[in-house]
Write a protein that holds these residues in place. Structure first.
Motif, PDB file in Angstrom:
ATOM      1  N   UNK A 237     -42.653 -12.669  29.959  1.00 33.48           N
ATOM      2  CA  UNK A 237     -42.043 -12.156  28.736  1.00 33.48           C
ATOM      3  C   UNK A 237     -40.755 -12.859  28.345  1.00 33.48           C
ATOM      4  N   UNK A 238     -40.357 -13.888  29.069  1.00 30.36           N
ATOM      5  CA  UNK A 238     -39.042 -14.479  28.823  1.00 30.36           C
ATOM      6  C   UNK A 238     -38.891 -15.098  27.441  1.00 30.36           C
ATOM      7  N   UNK A 239     -39.968 -15.572  26.850  1.00 27.52           N
ATOM      8  CA  UNK A 239     -39.841 -16.337  25.608  1.00 27.52           C
ATOM      9  C   UNK A 239     -39.317 -15.495  24.448  1.00 27.52           C
ATOM     10  N   UNK A 240     -39.361 -14.156  24.561  1.00 31.26           N
ATOM     11  CA  UNK A 240     -38.777 -13.343  23.490  1.00 31.26           C
ATOM     12  C   UNK A 240     -37.531 -12.591  23.960  1.00 31.26           C
ATOM     13  N   UNK A 241     -36.937 -13.066  25.058  1.00 34.62           N
ATOM     14  CA  UNK A 241     -35.729 -12.434  25.587  1.00 34.62           C
ATOM     15  C   UNK A 241     -34.506 -13.315  25.281  1.00 34.62           C
ATOM     16  N   UNK A 242     -33.523 -12.710  24.630  1.00 32.62           N
ATOM     17  CA  UNK A 242     -32.233 -13.374  24.442  1.00 32.62           C
ATOM     18  C   UNK A 242     -31.243 -12.766  25.434  1.00 32.62           C
ATOM     19  N   UNK A 243     -30.550 -13.629  26.163  1.00 32.64           N
ATOM     20  CA  UNK A 243     -29.591 -13.184  27.168  1.00 32.64           C
ATOM     21  C   UNK A 243     -28.188 -13.299  26.585  1.00 32.64           C
ATOM     22  N   UNK A 244     -27.371 -12.276  26.808  1.00 29.86           N
ATOM     23  CA  UNK A 244     -25.952 -12.358  26.471  1.00 29.86           C
ATOM     24  C   UNK A 244     -25.170 -12.356  27.783  1.00 29.86           C
ATOM     25  N   UNK A 245     -24.665 -13.539  28.163  1.00 29.89           N
ATOM     26  CA  UNK A 245     -23.876 -13.673  29.389  1.00 29.89           C
ATOM     27  C   UNK A 245     -22.428 -13.308  29.055  1.00 29.89           C
ATOM     28  N   UNK A 246     -21.886 -12.318  29.762  1.00 30.93           N
ATOM     29  CA  UNK A 246     -20.546 -11.831  29.436  1.00 30.93           C
ATOM     30  C   UNK A 246     -19.575 -12.166  30.558  1.00 30.93           C
ATOM     31  N   UNK A 247     -18.593 -13.013  30.234  1.00 28.93           N
ATOM     32  CA  UNK A 247     -17.569 -13.397  31.193  1.00 28.93           C
ATOM     33  C   UNK A 247     -16.352 -12.492  31.102  1.00 28.93           C
ATOM     34  N   UNK A 248     -15.447 -12.678  32.038  1.00 32.63           N
ATOM     35  CA  UNK A 248     -14.215 -11.888  32.069  1.00 32.63           C
ATOM     36  C   UNK A 248     -13.388 -12.131  30.809  1.00 32.63           C
TER      37      UNK A 248
END
Length: 308
Positions: free
Chosen positions: A132-143
């Protein structure tokens, strides 16, 4: 046989007791895994024990030499200034000690693997998650930092996480001191057409800020019921993190602090680029190069060099 230098772990500090205890547990676990080394750890601010107490503990155990490793993902003000200043102060307090200073942890491929695992867990299981990854958007949140170099390192981690893993995209946000904040980062994902979003905290342990990321994510999700939004867990005290601290320790002890080779496709098998590992490198010439050497450095790995 010469006694190896002790290992001093320098932590950021948190007002969250569970997060501080996670750090202390991590230091104890490193000590258990490496009985041949004196190991101690302390914080720059906010939590006990302070770094000075950790140094004093090592000195009381007869340590004269140690390597300090910052337990931090990016090189911001703490890693660049506060820890070196604290170590210099301890050297004045304890004449006769000497130390080497290691580099921060990220964005190392083994930590990217843990982040990928956290995403799979958030998506409900590895086999389905990969499909299912192809329709997943990741939001990487840093400090978040006032140091642009530190913020840029979070963007680098996001890009490396995106490369070769099949996600629709990996966007970046920060929980403090830098834009975009978490709601703005989620808005950006939405404007880019995201339908499924996983918010991934780029943090080692639980604490006030990772909790804030989750709360802000839940608030945004409640206002956007048409979008599937999930929260992933922090990296945590994984075996990869324990091994990476020892890698940074060995680098510091051996004086092997080269340019960043952790994310080099010619050295490390990154997803989608595995065939590049170990390829011989040829010098490249720019179209305007007159054949003279203009100080292009060479990036040495065991057995090969990159011309830059």
């Amino acid at each position: 046989m010469t006694t190896p230098p002790a290992l001093l772990i320098a932590g950021h500090g948190t007002r969250d007791e569970a997060g501080a205890e996670a750090f202390r547990d991590f230091v104890r676990e490193l000590g258990r895994r490496h009985p041949e080394l004196p190991v101690a750890g302390g914080f720059i601010e906010l939590s006990p024990p302070p770094l000075g107490d950790a140094v004093a503990e090592l000195v009381e155990r007869g340590v004269r030499r140690f390597a300090a490793v910052p337990l931090m993902l990016v090189s911001a003000g703490h890693a660049k200034g506060d820890i070196p200043a604290a170590l210099a102060r301890e050297k004045e307090r304890h004449p006769g000690i000497s130390y080497a200073y290691g580099r921060p942890l990220g964005p190392h491929p083994s930590l990217l693997s843990v982040l990928e695992r956290r995403l799979d867990e958030a998506l409900g299981g590895s086999s389905r998650a990969v499909q299912d990854r192809s329709d997943v958007t990741v939001l990487l949140v840093g400090r978040g930092s006032t140091d642009p170099d530190a913020n840029a390192e979070v963007y680098k981690a996001a890009r490396l996480l995106w490369e070769g893993r099949g996600y629709a995209g990996v966007e970046t946000a920060f929980v403090s001191l830098a834009a975009p904040d978490v709601p703005s980062g989620l808005d950006r994902c939405l404007k880019l057409g995201a339908r499924r979003i996983v918010v991934l905290p780029y943090f080692l342990f639980t604490g006030i800020l990772p909790d804030r990321v989750r709360q802000q994510t839940e608030g945004w999700a409640a206002a956007h019921p048409e979008i599937e939004v999930r929260s992933a867990d922090v990296i945590g005290p994984e075996p990869e993190l324990l091994d990476l601290v020892m890698e940074r320790y060995r680098e510091a002890v051996e004086g092997d602090l080269r340019m960043n080779c952790d994310s080099c496709v010619y050295r490390i098998a990154l997803p989608g680029f595995e065939d590049k590992v170990g390829l011989p490198q040829q010098p490249h010439f720019h179209p305007d190069d007159d054949g003279q050497h203009h100080g292009h450095g060479h990036h040495h790995h065991g057995g090969h060099a990159h011309a830059h």
